[in-house]
Design an enzyme around this catalytic site. Structure first.
Site, PDB file in Angstrom:
ATOM      1  N   CYS A 147      55.963 -45.755 -41.267  1.00 48.61           N
ATOM      2  CA  CYS A 147      55.727 -44.399 -41.789  1.00 48.61           C
ATOM      3  C   CYS A 147      54.364 -43.848 -41.419  1.00 48.61           C
ATOM      4  O   CYS A 147      54.073 -42.683 -41.694  1.00 48.61           O
ATOM      5  CB  CYS A 147      55.852 -44.414 -43.308  1.00 48.61           C
ATOM      6  SG  CYS A 147      57.167 -45.474 -43.892  1.00 48.61           S
ATOM      7  N   GLU A 151      48.872 -45.022 -54.864  1.00 49.62           N
ATOM      8  CA  GLU A 151      48.128 -43.916 -54.253  1.00 49.62           C
ATOM      9  C   GLU A 151      47.279 -43.191 -55.296  1.00 49.62           C
ATOM     10  O   GLU A 151      46.124 -42.834 -55.027  1.00 49.62           O
ATOM     11  CB  GLU A 151      49.086 -42.949 -53.547  1.00 49.62           C
ATOM     12  CG  GLU A 151      48.351 -41.908 -52.700  1.00 49.62           C
ATOM     13  CD  GLU A 151      49.255 -41.142 -51.738  1.00 49.62           C
ATOM     14  OE1 GLU A 151      50.493 -41.260 -51.837  1.00 49.62           O
ATOM     15  OE2 GLU A 151      48.705 -40.408 -50.900  1.00 49.62           O
ATOM     16  N   HIS A 177      61.441 -38.114 -46.373  1.00 43.90           N
ATOM     17  CA  HIS A 177      60.531 -38.945 -45.589  1.00 43.90           C
ATOM     18  C   HIS A 177      60.982 -38.949 -44.138  1.00 43.90           C
ATOM     19  O   HIS A 177      61.984 -39.555 -43.793  1.00 43.90           O
ATOM     20  CB  HIS A 177      60.525 -40.364 -46.156  1.00 43.90           C
ATOM     21  CG  HIS A 177      59.370 -41.187 -45.672  1.00 43.90           C
ATOM     22  ND1 HIS A 177      58.807 -41.018 -44.419  1.00 43.90           N
ATOM     23  CD2 HIS A 177      58.647 -42.164 -46.267  1.00 43.90           C
ATOM     24  CE1 HIS A 177      57.818 -41.873 -44.270  1.00 43.90           C
ATOM     25  NE2 HIS A 177      57.693 -42.572 -45.382  1.00 43.90           N
TER      26      HIS A 177
END
Lengths: 405, 95
Positions: A165, A308, A332
């Site tokens: 990713c 995060e 995504h």
């Protein structure tokens, strides 16, 4: 401005193929309107635990390529080439405007040519037939870079990169690094992936991280990520070159940081994220206090958003910098995510408006974060950060600045 | 084609038919769709590239259920040269 001028390079072109439009303008407008491309997969999702996704439903390859070319490039390369044409056109670097040996192309992909591989395996296992003869050159992870180079005549460093990713974000950092090292004058960078082949979707289904309803980053009831796809491409130029030729500088790429968790394959480590963000700030010569907006990795999985938010709290010392995730709208996009999110970040800088995080039912009380819920927010942005954190603990953070700020 | 027709075909007729079929495969692959191919057509006249060769080899393998060992960078001067190479990989037992 914000940092050592030698570290910056200029963004002069952008290209987008996304589930929210196939131009920078339509993509940016849709993001600021908080529109979602996530919808029912119908037949495409038959037999899966998840029934929703954000495929690009209106990409007609024949509108962009002749039959012969189509026989040579898989869908992920088609996306990348269409986006690269837009970016190259916006940069205005047509024949004669640049020495081709000083132009490079670095394109990220998480998957490579999974569609053509699937077709080949289907022929082999279902029909006992041989895969088609161009399966190898179509599926190679460097195919998008190679094809783009051919179209624009780039004769400098050209290759693919892969880090799940974070692939596109790594590609952007590599391109910027080559510019800073003086190896090239312009780089075409970004990422691409095609994600709605049956086998590929079943593989995600087996991993059980895809949400059965939608992508709700930072929401208390988030249930996972949603598959997306597409391509995002940037043209970067050596700082000052665009101004010298009278071209428009869209924004400055001030710097970037990388790190690796060197730990769990699937569970992210906030320490790795912190390192990437701090490395990026140091590289750009920017204090954390100067960052006006963070485009989060924000996948909508329990683990990512928790890690995060923790990392952001550490880096920004408790200051609640506005943070949003466009994965709530386009899912995504894997190898393309970092580039599409960088372009969304540029749109935020350019329009002084932060795209929202949609789909939030209630902000997770465990996360000390301002996720800009539901609607876009006006906000003057001089400096913005875009994060990409991949499986395998591969972390990248990019810093962009308003042109001339 | 029925087996009866196939068996009534002479060796020369078979050869001519194979050549015509292979020229069809080549014509289908090359970029210039207006090109009229003959045995004498030179490779560079019609820009036959490595991808064309790979695809023609594959078409011949599928059509005649055979294995053709011709590399993409294989050297030949004319369409006839390529046809002759390809035909050596088609067993006589194949129609």
């Amino acid at each position: 401005m914000t940092g050592p001028r030698s570290a910056a390079c200029d963004v002069t072109g952008r290209g987008v193929v996304s589930s929210l439009g196939q131009s920078v303008a339509t993509f940016g407008r849709a993001l600021l309107e908080g529109r979602s491309a996530i919808g029912e997969l119908g037949e495409l999702g038959a037999g899966l635990r998840f029934g929703r996704g954000a495929p690009i439903r209106d990409f007609v390859a024949r509108d962009h390529f002749d039959e012969r070319t189509l026989g040579q490039i898989d869908r992920f390369t088609q996306f990348a080439v269409v986006a690269a044409r837009q970016a190259w056109h916006e940069a205005g670097l047509d024949a004669g405007a640049i020495d081709p040996t000083r132009v490079g192309v670095v394109i990220g992909t998480a998957n490579g040519g999974v569609d053509v591989l699937q077709d080949g395996f289907r022929r082999l296992y279902a029909n006992g037939a041989s895969p088609k003869p161009l399966t190898i050159p179509q599926s190679m992870a460097s195919a998008p870079a190679s094809r783009i180079a051919r179209e624009i005549g780039a004769r400098g460093p050209v290759f693919g990169v892969s880090s799940a990713c974070a692939s596109a974000a790594h590609a952007i950092i590599v391109g910027a690094g080559f510019l800073r090292a003086g190896l090239v004058d312009a780089m075409v960078v970004g990422g691409t992936d095609s994600c709605f082949g049956e086998g590929y979707m079943r593989a995600w289904d087996a991993l059980r991280v895809v949400s059965p309803d939608t992508c709700r980053p930072f929401s208390v009831d988030r249930r996972g990520l949603i598959l997306g796809e597409g391509a995002g491409i940037l043209v970067l130029e050596r700082h000052g070159r665009a101004a010298a030729r009278g071209a428009r500088v869209i924004a400055e790429h001030l710097g970037g940081g990388m790190s690796c968790d060197a730990g769990d394959l699937l569970a992210p480590d906030p320490a790795g994220m912190v390192a990437a963000m701090r490395n990026a700030l140091a590289d750009a010569g920017v204090e954390a206090s100067r960052v006006d907006y963070v485009n989060a990795h924000g996948t909508g999985t329990g683990a990512n958003d928790r890690a995060e938010a923790t990392a952001l709290g550490t880096v920004f010392g408790g200051r609640r910098v506005p943070v949003s995730s466009i994965k709530s709208m386009i899912g995504h996009a894997m190898g393309a995510a970092g580039a599409l999110e960088a372009i969304a970040t540029l749109t935020a800088i350019e329009t002084a408006t932060i795209p929202p995080t949609i789909g939030i039912t209630a902000i997770d009380p465990e996360l000390d974060i301002d996720p800009v819920p539901d609607v876009a927010r006006p906000c003057a942005i001089d400096v913005a950060m875009s994060n990409s954190f991949a499986f395998g603990g591969l972390d990248v953070s990019l810093i962009f600045g308003r042109a001339g700020a | 084609m029925t087996p009866t027709e196939a068996s009534s075909e002479t060796a020369a007729e078979r050869r001519a038919r194979l050549e015509a079929e292979i020229i069809g495969f080549i014509a289908q692959e090359i970029q210039d769709k207006t090109a009229v191919l003959t045995r004498e057509t030179r490779r560079d006249e019609v820009a036959i590239d490595s991808i064309d060769i790979v695809n023609v080899v594959f078409a011949v393998e599928e059509k005649y259920d055979t294995q053709v060992d011709i590399a993409p960078d294989s050297r030949f001067e004319t369409v006839g040269d390529l046809i002759d190479k390809l035909i050596t990989f088609i067993p006589d037992s194949k129609p």
